[in-house]
Design an enzyme around this catalytic site. Structure first.
Site, PDB file in Angstrom:
ATOM      1  N   GLU A  24      13.393  39.177 -11.645  1.00  0.00           N
ATOM      2  CA  GLU A  24      13.243  40.533 -11.103  1.00  0.00           C
ATOM      3  C   GLU A  24      13.051  41.574 -12.200  1.00  0.00           C
ATOM      4  O   GLU A  24      12.201  42.452 -12.083  1.00  0.00           O
ATOM      5  CB  GLU A  24      14.459  40.918 -10.241  1.00  0.00           C
ATOM      6  CG  GLU A  24      14.532  40.214  -8.899  1.00  0.00           C
ATOM      7  CD  GLU A  24      13.552  40.759  -7.867  1.00  0.00           C
ATOM      8  OE1 GLU A  24      12.758  41.663  -8.181  1.00  0.00           O
ATOM      9  OE2 GLU A  24      13.576  40.245  -6.735  1.00  0.00           O
ATOM     10  N   SER A  57       6.441  46.076  -9.839  1.00  0.00           N
ATOM     11  CA  SER A  57       6.175  46.834  -8.613  1.00  0.00           C
ATOM     12  C   SER A  57       6.748  48.243  -8.638  1.00  0.00           C
ATOM     13  O   SER A  57       6.661  48.960  -7.653  1.00  0.00           O
ATOM     14  CB  SER A  57       6.747  46.089  -7.400  1.00  0.00           C
ATOM     15  OG  SER A  57       8.145  45.923  -7.534  1.00  0.00           O
ATOM     16  N   HIS A  89       6.442  45.718  -3.106  1.00  0.00           N
ATOM     17  CA  HIS A  89       7.294  44.956  -4.026  1.00  0.00           C
ATOM     18  C   HIS A  89       7.113  43.457  -3.838  1.00  0.00           C
ATOM     19  O   HIS A  89       6.947  42.707  -4.802  1.00  0.00           O
ATOM     20  CB  HIS A  89       8.763  45.323  -3.810  1.00  0.00           C
ATOM     21  CG  HIS A  89       9.705  44.401  -4.528  1.00  0.00           C
ATOM     22  ND1 HIS A  89       9.883  44.432  -5.892  1.00  0.00           N
ATOM     23  CD2 HIS A  89      10.503  43.399  -4.078  1.00  0.00           C
ATOM     24  CE1 HIS A  89      10.747  43.493  -6.250  1.00  0.00           C
ATOM     25  NE2 HIS A  89      11.135  42.850  -5.164  1.00  0.00           N
ATOM     26  N   HIS A  97       6.098  40.154  -6.553  1.00  0.00           N
ATOM     27  CA  HIS A  97       6.410  38.723  -6.551  1.00  0.00           C
ATOM     28  C   HIS A  97       5.176  37.822  -6.464  1.00  0.00           C
ATOM     29  O   HIS A  97       5.114  36.794  -7.150  1.00  0.00           O
ATOM     30  CB  HIS A  97       7.383  38.395  -5.426  1.00  0.00           C
ATOM     31  CG  HIS A  97       8.787  38.784  -5.731  1.00  0.00           C
ATOM     32  ND1 HIS A  97       9.586  38.065  -6.591  1.00  0.00           N
ATOM     33  CD2 HIS A  97       9.540  39.833  -5.292  1.00  0.00           C
ATOM     34  CE1 HIS A  97      10.776  38.643  -6.673  1.00  0.00           C
ATOM     35  NE2 HIS A  97      10.774  39.717  -5.905  1.00  0.00           N
TER      36      HIS A  97
END
Length: 295
Positions: free
Chosen positions: A208, A227, A162, A167
């Protein structure tokens, strides 16, 4: 509201120095003693990290490398279908390895010429003020552990997949990295917890779990979607609403399930102007103004 502690397994250090990661009863690795010892050892390295020191390298196991290869290959295919152009172009520049897990200093070295961001290790939960505030210095706190091998396409908590595939590919975009920097500046000037929580909520529904309309299709740019093997195929079925900062900042939602409501930008420019503009100007009175507007 954003309850970030639910996302991470708690990490404690006993008086004798032993570090323990407390996995939930539902965690895929909870009954695997080898995995639990591994998580404890990786967390201990992060807890011992001193800013400015070399980032600890993890000697990843063959099973961990295999998990990365499986997930990286699957997500690469899904990104071509579901990710927005800004992310795809950033991925192409960043060139993360797909055959092995990159060390955090490798991620930093790849990001540095693109956006100046660098990665530092985190054992698990990083307090909101520190996590978001570090963006102003272009620092991202990242876990280094990998999800349990029995469920490579699922994790109940943020792991290196993730933090890096989600990111880092996003932060490799100068446009998105600039939004992160405005988040960091905002966190530094906020004094109240309600304002910090409001910031975290808007971040959740944008960086997010943000989506954007592109050439007549809905594409994702949020790291949580980028992700997630499962949710990246489901987000188009969510209740897609226009960007609404007040609604995003005051929403109540379940972080353990696919998000039923997502906020869709009309373009990356709108993300920069509206979401980035909000972070650039928000203050401690923002929640009060939002409550007044909602009523």
């Amino acid at each position: 509201m954003f309850t970030e502690a639910q996302l991470y397994s708690p990490v404690t250090r006993a008086g004798d120095g032993d570090v323990t990661v407390h996995l939930s009863d539902e965690h895929p690795g909870v009954h695997d003693d080898t995995y639990r010892a591994r998580r404890n050892a990786i967390a201990a390295l992060a807890l011992d990290y001193v800013p400015g020191a070399p980032v600890p390298h993890i000697d990843y196991t063959a099973a961990e490398e295999q998990v990365w290869r499986i997930v990286a290959a699957e997500l690469a295919r899904k990104h071509r279908t579901y990710a927005c152009r800004e992310v795809l172009e950033a991925e192409a520049r960043l060139q993360l390895p797909t055959d092995r897990i990159p060390q955090l200093d490798e991620v930093s070295a790849a990001l540095a010429p693109l956006t100046g961001f660098r990665y530092v290790p985190a054992a698990g939960l990083v307090p909101l003020r520190e996590f978001f505030g570090s963006f102003a210095d272009r620092i991202f706190h990242s876990t280094q552990y990998i999800r349990h091998h029995s469920a490579p396409l699922y994790t109940p908590e943020p792991d290196a997949i993730h933090e890096v595939i989600g990111h880092a590919n996003q932060i490799a975009s100068p446009r998105f990295a600039a939004v992160y920097a405005t988040v960091g500046a905002a966190a530094a000037r906020l004094a109240t917890e309600p304002a910090l929580k409001f910031l975290a909520n808007v971040f959740w529904f944008s960086m997010e779990f943000g989506v954007v309309r592109e050439h007549g299709e809905i594409r994702c740019y949020g790291a949580g979607l980028l992700s997630s093997y499962g949710e990246i195929e489901e987000f188009r079925h969510a209740d897609l609403r226009p960007i609404d900062i007040t609604a995003m900042g005051t929403a109540t939602y379940d972080i353990t399930r696919y998000q039923p409501v997502l906020y869709c930008a009309r373009s990356v420019t709108e993300i920069e102007d509206v979401i980035g503009g909000f972070f650039d100007t928000m203050d401690d009175d923002t929640p009060l103004r939002a409550a007044a507007a909602a009523s």
